[in-house]
Design an enzyme around this catalytic site. Structure first.
Site, short mmCIF file in Angstrom:
data_model
loop_
_atom_site.label_atom_id
_atom_site.label_comp_id
_atom_site.label_asym_id
_atom_site.label_seq_id
_atom_site.Cartn_x
_atom_site.Cartn_y
_atom_site.Cartn_z
N SER A 163 54.84 92.37 139.82
CA SER A 163 53.51 92.80 140.27
C SER A 163 52.77 91.70 141.04
O SER A 163 52.88 90.51 140.71
CB SER A 163 52.68 93.17 139.04
N GLU A 165 49.84 91.16 140.61
CA GLU A 165 48.94 90.54 139.62
C GLU A 165 49.43 89.15 139.23
O GLU A 165 48.65 88.33 138.76
CB GLU A 165 48.83 91.42 138.37
N TYR A 186 48.56 90.94 130.79
CA TYR A 186 49.53 91.74 131.54
C TYR A 186 50.23 90.88 132.59
O TYR A 186 51.47 90.87 132.69
CB TYR A 186 48.83 92.93 132.21
#
Ligand code: NDP
Ligand code: GDR
Length: 374
Positions: A163, A165, A186
């Site tokens: 990701s 992120e 996460y």
């Protein structure tokens, strides 16, 4: 067929489905997907069935049915001879189930899409998030390593759903060599999964790829991610089922693409001669506020009349600005996005207006409470 050949239709823990009418060719490739019931899992399954694959999906036990996104390609298990999509109970928290299904199915390709994928929720359930996202990926890699050691099948290919992120607070544009600075449990867990994947590739020679995918959305997006939350609200407000939507930080910028385009990049990574890691992104970034303007504006509404800020949607640490540099994927994989930002917003609003119309019928008939919001 490359599959191990177990008759899954006789397993009590197995449902059976099919995306097409024709039986697979005798040498059909076999794919195993974790997270098949999620947004990406559903698009990837459609893509692979279209290419003639036999697709096995691992689903987790839930007290309600959790197969809504793949119901349209479901075929009753009693028609198992037609089935090219098969579902099996497993969980990324349960190593024995992963090992058993890899050994039973003998897949050619494994796509690890399962995750507790909500960034804000990961601050609420950090241990669980780490267990599924980080350790879950390790369990799957370890099950694969064990399968390869036992069977000698060295040609199994593995995809890890990484990701944007992971880049967190590192400024854009973000490419494969941009340092990670995760800003949530996460994101930190996705970094661990990324490095486990690199490690299993280097240590054991496994064909393992990390896709570092920037945000991708669709009408199948979970309803508590910001794009879908907005388009659901636009649909319901336009049809008269609600008047307000409560949101958090409107200044965050994201590189939003269409999920249907992104699953193609996953598949392409596993078709290369060598395993590698790739950023997948549109290379365009927009704020949440711009998404609001576009979505409400499309149906002739002014977002400022309907949006209220609620502090509970702000995160303890935010990722301010993501914009990918996907030149490697474009050059090596020949991939590029087909759906642009405006088209994506319109596609999602159009579908959510139709959904709101169906809800209105239920509300008018007294079968649903109008206040029942996503
Ligand atoms: P979703 O949240 O829509 O789907 C997640 C899937 O994982 C669901 O099928 C869910 O099952 C399953 N799952 C959750 N926990 C477990 C568990 N313990 N064991 C087995 N399965 C589990 O995510 P997306 O489809 O949007 O994303 C797919 C992957 O890509 C995820 O790993 C996500 O983190 C990652 N990613 C997503 C991006 C995006 O913008 N969409 C961008 C970058 C990465 P159930 O249906 O039962 O909940
Ligand atoms: P993200 O997606 O965190 O980027 O993770 P999300 O849509 O949740 O948030 C995007 C941005 O919008 C801001 N925001 C809100 N977000 C939500 N969910 N709800 C709100 O009410 C709201 N108001 C403002 C957020 O603060 C954030 O800045 C997604 C997931 O799919 C991950 O699994 C994936 O890895 C990344 O995309 C890439």
């Amino acid at each position: 067929m490359a599959s191990g050949g177990t008759d899954r239709s006789q397993s009590t823990a197995t449902a059976t489905a099919n995306g097409g009418t024709a039986p697979p060719p005798s040498k059909a490739k076999v794919a195993l997907i974790t997270g098949i019931t999620g947004q990406d899992g559903s698009y990837l399954t459609e893509l692979l069935l279209g290419k003639g694959y036999e697709v096995h999906g691992l689903i987790r036990r839930s007290s309600n049915f959790n197969t809504q996104r793949i119901n349209h390609i479901y075929i009753d298990p009693h028609n198992a001879h037609k089935a090219r999509m098969k579902l099996h109970y497993a969980d990324l928290n349960d190593a024995s189930s992963l090992r058993r299904w890899i050994d039973t199915i003998s897949p050619d390709e494994i796509y690890n899409l399962a995750a507790q994928s909500h960034v804000a929720v990961s601050f609420e359930i950090p241990d669980y998030t780490a267990d599924v996202v980080a350790t879950g990926s390790l369990r799957l890699l370890e099950a694969l390593r064990s399968h390869i050691t036992t069977t000698g099948r060295t040609n199994v290919r593995y995809y890890q759903a990484g990701s944007s992120e992971m880049f967190g607070s590192t400024p854009p544009p973000q490419a494969e060599d941009t340092p990670f600075h995760p800003r949530s449990p996460y994101a930190a867990s996705k970094c661990a999964a990324h490095w486990y994947t690199v490690n299993y590739r280097e240590a054991y020679g496994i064909f393992a790829c990390n896709g570092i995918l920037f945000n991708h959305e669709s009408p199948r997006r979970g309803e508590n991610f910001v794009t879908r939350k907005i388009t659901r609200a636009v649909g319901r407000i336009k049809i008269g089922l609600q008047s307000k939507v409560f949101l958090g930080n409107l200044q965050a910028s994201r590189d939003w693409g269409f999920a249907g385009d992104y699953v193609e990049a996953m598949w392409l990574m596993l078709q290369q001669d060598k395993p590698d890691d790739y950023v997948v992104a549109t290379e365009e970034s927009h704020t949440v506020e711009e998404f609001l303007e576009k979505a409400f504006g499309y149906v002739g509404l002014n977002w400022k009349d309907h949006v209220e800020i609620d502090k509970k949607y702000f995160r303890p640490a935010e990722v301010d600005n993501l914009k990918g540099d996907s030149s490697k994927a474009r050059k090596v994989l020949g991939w590029k996005p087909k759906v642009g930002f405006e088209q994506l917003v319109k596609m999602m609003v159009d579908e959510d207006i139709e959904l709101a119309k169906r809800e209105k019928v239920l509300v008018d008939a007294g079968y649903m409470d109008a206040q029942q919001q996503p």
